[in-house]
Scaffold this motif. Structure first.
Motif, PDB file in Angstrom:
ATOM      1  N   GLN A   1     -78.153 -74.855  73.855  1.00  0.00           N
ATOM      2  CA  GLN A   1     -77.000 -74.490  73.110  1.00  0.00           C
ATOM      3  C   GLN A   1     -75.789 -75.568  73.767  1.00  0.00           C
ATOM      4  O   GLN A   1     -75.028 -76.016  72.697  1.00  0.00           O
ATOM      5  N   LYS A   2     -75.939 -76.043  74.886  1.00  0.00           N
ATOM      6  CA  LYS A   2     -74.824 -77.020  75.376  1.00  0.00           C
ATOM      7  C   LYS A   2     -74.992 -78.319  74.382  1.00  0.00           C
ATOM      8  O   LYS A   2     -73.979 -78.881  74.207  1.00  0.00           O
ATOM      9  N   VAL A   3     -75.900 -78.669  74.339  1.00  0.00           N
ATOM     10  CA  VAL A   3     -76.289 -80.008  73.654  1.00  0.00           C
ATOM     11  C   VAL A   3     -76.049 -79.934  72.145  1.00  0.00           C
ATOM     12  O   VAL A   3     -75.256 -80.761  71.585  1.00  0.00           O
ATOM     13  N   LEU A   4     -76.275 -78.699  71.583  1.00  0.00           N
ATOM     14  CA  LEU A   4     -76.039 -78.482  69.915  1.00  0.00           C
ATOM     15  C   LEU A   4     -74.641 -78.405  69.771  1.00  0.00           C
ATOM     16  O   LEU A   4     -73.958 -78.856  68.963  1.00  0.00           O
ATOM     17  N   ASP A   5     -73.785 -77.790  70.758  1.00  0.00           N
ATOM     18  CA  ASP A   5     -72.446 -77.750  70.685  1.00  0.00           C
ATOM     19  C   ASP A   5     -71.740 -79.214  71.093  1.00  0.00           C
ATOM     20  O   ASP A   5     -70.812 -79.148  70.321  1.00  0.00           O
ATOM     21  N   GLN A   6     -72.235 -80.081  71.838  1.00  0.00           N
ATOM     22  CA  GLN A   6     -71.692 -81.224  72.066  1.00  0.00           C
ATOM     23  C   GLN A   6     -71.825 -81.921  70.952  1.00  0.00           C
ATOM     24  O   GLN A   6     -70.995 -82.706  70.492  1.00  0.00           O
ATOM     25  N   ARG A   7     -72.967 -81.935  70.131  1.00  0.00           N
ATOM     26  CA  ARG A   7     -73.319 -82.490  68.889  1.00  0.00           C
ATOM     27  C   ARG A   7     -72.506 -82.210  67.874  1.00  0.00           C
ATOM     28  O   ARG A   7     -71.920 -82.785  67.002  1.00  0.00           O
ATOM     29  N   ASP A   8     -72.135 -80.634  67.602  1.00  0.00           N
ATOM     30  CA  ASP A   8     -71.138 -80.441  66.730  1.00  0.00           C
ATOM     31  C   ASP A   8     -69.830 -80.896  66.890  1.00  0.00           C
ATOM     32  O   ASP A   8     -69.177 -81.079  65.844  1.00  0.00           O
ATOM     33  N   GLU A   9     -69.442 -81.076  67.891  1.00  0.00           N
ATOM     34  CA  GLU A   9     -68.224 -81.488  68.417  1.00  0.00           C
ATOM     35  C   GLU A   9     -68.072 -82.914  68.016  1.00  0.00           C
ATOM     36  O   GLU A   9     -66.939 -83.397  67.467  1.00  0.00           O
ATOM     37  N   LEU A  10     -69.152 -83.787  68.201  1.00  0.00           N
ATOM     38  CA  LEU A  10     -69.206 -85.066  67.576  1.00  0.00           C
ATOM     39  C   LEU A  10     -68.930 -85.164  66.186  1.00  0.00           C
ATOM     40  O   LEU A  10     -68.454 -86.014  65.476  1.00  0.00           O
ATOM     41  N   TYR A  11     -69.680 -84.178  65.415  1.00  0.00           N
ATOM     42  CA  TYR A  11     -69.595 -84.296  63.942  1.00  0.00           C
ATOM     43  C   TYR A  11     -68.169 -83.672  63.635  1.00  0.00           C
ATOM     44  O   TYR A  11     -67.893 -84.526  62.445  1.00  0.00           O
ATOM     45  N   GLU A  12     -67.635 -83.130  64.203  1.00  0.00           N
ATOM     46  CA  GLU A  12     -66.304 -82.793  63.924  1.00  0.00           C
ATOM     47  C   GLU A  12     -65.348 -83.655  64.041  1.00  0.00           C
ATOM     48  O   GLU A  12     -64.438 -84.188  62.993  1.00  0.00           O
ATOM     49  N   GLN A  13     -65.419 -84.600  65.113  1.00  0.00           N
ATOM     50  CA  GLN A  13     -64.855 -85.777  65.326  1.00  0.00           C
ATOM     51  C   GLN A  13     -64.945 -86.855  64.085  1.00  0.00           C
ATOM     52  O   GLN A  13     -63.992 -87.375  63.776  1.00  0.00           O
ATOM     53  N   MET A  14     -66.249 -86.772  63.851  1.00  0.00           N
ATOM     54  CA  MET A  14     -66.811 -87.947  63.006  1.00  0.00           C
ATOM     55  C   MET A  14     -66.069 -87.643  61.360  1.00  0.00           C
ATOM     56  O   MET A  14     -65.617 -88.383  60.707  1.00  0.00           O
ATOM     57  N   SER A  15     -65.757 -86.167  61.142  1.00  0.00           N
ATOM     58  CA  SER A  15     -65.291 -85.654  60.064  1.00  0.00           C
ATOM     59  C   SER A  15     -63.838 -86.105  59.938  1.00  0.00           C
ATOM     60  O   SER A  15     -63.394 -86.435  58.843  1.00  0.00           O
ATOM     61  N   HIS A  16     -63.126 -85.892  60.998  1.00  0.00           N
ATOM     62  CA  HIS A  16     -61.817 -86.222  61.038  1.00  0.00           C
ATOM     63  C   HIS A  16     -61.537 -87.611  60.983  1.00  0.00           C
ATOM     64  O   HIS A  16     -60.669 -88.094  60.009  1.00  0.00           O
ATOM     65  N   TYR A  17     -62.321 -88.628  61.491  1.00  0.00           N
ATOM     66  CA  TYR A  17     -62.195 -89.824  61.154  1.00  0.00           C
ATOM     67  C   TYR A  17     -62.513 -90.348  59.857  1.00  0.00           C
ATOM     68  O   TYR A  17     -61.969 -91.347  59.215  1.00  0.00           O
ATOM     69  N   LEU A  18     -63.623 -89.697  59.242  1.00  0.00           N
ATOM     70  CA  LEU A  18     -63.759 -90.079  57.855  1.00  0.00           C
ATOM     71  C   LEU A  18     -62.735 -89.622  56.917  1.00  0.00           C
ATOM     72  O   LEU A  18     -62.522 -90.298  56.039  1.00  0.00           O
ATOM     73  N   GLN A  19     -61.997 -88.379  57.364  1.00  0.00           N
ATOM     74  CA  GLN A  19     -60.869 -88.099  56.428  1.00  0.00           C
ATOM     75  C   GLN A  19     -59.762 -89.147  56.556  1.00  0.00           C
ATOM     76  O   GLN A  19     -59.216 -89.337  55.508  1.00  0.00           O
ATOM     77  N   LEU A  20     -59.584 -89.613  57.570  1.00  0.00           N
ATOM     78  CA  LEU A  20     -58.434 -90.544  57.824  1.00  0.00           C
ATOM     79  C   LEU A  20     -58.935 -91.704  57.162  1.00  0.00           C
ATOM     80  O   LEU A  20     -58.056 -92.368  56.341  1.00  0.00           O
ATOM     81  N   GLN A  21     -60.211 -91.988  57.012  1.00  0.00           N
ATOM     82  CA  GLN A  21     -60.506 -93.253  56.271  1.00  0.00           C
ATOM     83  C   GLN A  21     -60.217 -93.266  54.784  1.00  0.00           C
ATOM     84  O   GLN A  21     -59.655 -94.254  54.308  1.00  0.00           O
TER      85      GLN A  21
ATOM     86  N   LEU B   1     -70.002 -92.463  67.381  1.00  0.00           N
ATOM     87  CA  LEU B   1     -70.112 -91.347  67.614  1.00  0.00           C
ATOM     88  C   LEU B   1     -71.635 -90.851  66.889  1.00  0.00           C
ATOM     89  O   LEU B   1     -72.111 -90.014  67.302  1.00  0.00           O
ATOM     90  N   THR B   2     -71.768 -91.688  66.047  1.00  0.00           N
ATOM     91  CA  THR B   2     -73.146 -91.495  65.220  1.00  0.00           C
ATOM     92  C   THR B   2     -74.082 -91.883  66.252  1.00  0.00           C
ATOM     93  O   THR B   2     -75.313 -91.219  66.358  1.00  0.00           O
ATOM     94  N   GLU B   3     -74.297 -92.647  67.063  1.00  0.00           N
ATOM     95  CA  GLU B   3     -75.271 -93.125  68.241  1.00  0.00           C
ATOM     96  C   GLU B   3     -75.354 -91.934  68.981  1.00  0.00           C
ATOM     97  O   GLU B   3     -76.274 -91.574  69.487  1.00  0.00           O
ATOM     98  N   CYS B   4     -74.073 -91.455  69.752  1.00  0.00           N
ATOM     99  CA  CYS B   4     -74.051 -90.280  70.419  1.00  0.00           C
ATOM    100  C   CYS B   4     -74.720 -89.014  69.858  1.00  0.00           C
ATOM    101  O   CYS B   4     -75.430 -88.509  70.800  1.00  0.00           O
ATOM    102  N   SER B   5     -74.397 -88.654  68.591  1.00  0.00           N
ATOM    103  CA  SER B   5     -75.205 -87.465  67.987  1.00  0.00           C
ATOM    104  C   SER B   5     -76.619 -87.790  67.705  1.00  0.00           C
ATOM    105  O   SER B   5     -77.272 -86.760  68.016  1.00  0.00           O
ATOM    106  N   ASP B   6     -76.860 -89.027  67.754  1.00  0.00           N
ATOM    107  CA  ASP B   6     -78.418 -89.149  67.445  1.00  0.00           C
ATOM    108  C   ASP B   6     -79.173 -88.999  68.863  1.00  0.00           C
ATOM    109  O   ASP B   6     -80.223 -88.362  68.868  1.00  0.00           O
TER     110      ASP B   6
END
Length: 148
Positions: free
Chosen positions: A27-47, A112-117
């Motif tokens: 659960q901890k690992v999946l939560d961390q990954r979800d947090e990274l996905y959220e950060q990626m989403s914000h950066y892609l919106q900014l892009q 962030l993609t490398e970390c989520s992988d």
């Protein structure tokens, strides 16, 4: 009879290990990954926003809606949209031109993609360990294997 009590104790230890260690780690690992996905989403919106700003003439004054929080918007005027501030982490913001910001976002999203992988691989390992423990429990309890 002593053997049966011993098996029950092992089963309880394995169940405890699965529920209290492996599943919580997963659960901890999946939560961390979800947090990274959220950060990626914000950066892609900014892009996307920066790319739209580049398409529009950024030399002139712009009007836009700014979210103050809780979906409460106000109209703002931006006299010069040729430079923007980007959150780079740890509470720091850096002023970038549009091109610099896009390069930064590209690098940040790749990282962030490398970390989520990595986290995805970690979660697969934990899931495999859970499956191994559950298989061991099945064998200890001499239950039939329904997976076949």
């Amino acid at each position: 009879m002593a053997f049966a009590g011993s098996v029950e104790a092992k089963v309880q230890r394995y169940e405890h290990f699965t529920n209290e260690v492996l599943k919580k780690d997963l659960q901890k690992v999946l939560d961390q990954r979800d947090e990274l996905y959220e950060q990626m989403s914000h950066y892609l919106q900014l892009q996307n926003i920066i790319e739209r700003l580049q398409e529009a003439s950024s030399d002139k004054e712009m009007k836009m809606q700014v979210d103050l929080g809780c979906n409460f918007y106000v109209e703002a005027r931006v006299p010069d949209a040729s430079r923007i501030f980007v959150a780079v982490g740890y509470g720091f913001f850096v002023e970038f031109t549009h091109e610099e910001a896009l390069r930064f976002i590209d690098k940040k999203v790749k990282r962030l993609t490398e970390c989520s992988d990595t986290l995805t691989k970690d979660s697969a390992k934990i899931k495999a360990n859970i499956k191994i423990v559950l298989e061991g429990l099945r064998e200890l309890q001499r239950l039939p294997d329904f997976a076949d």
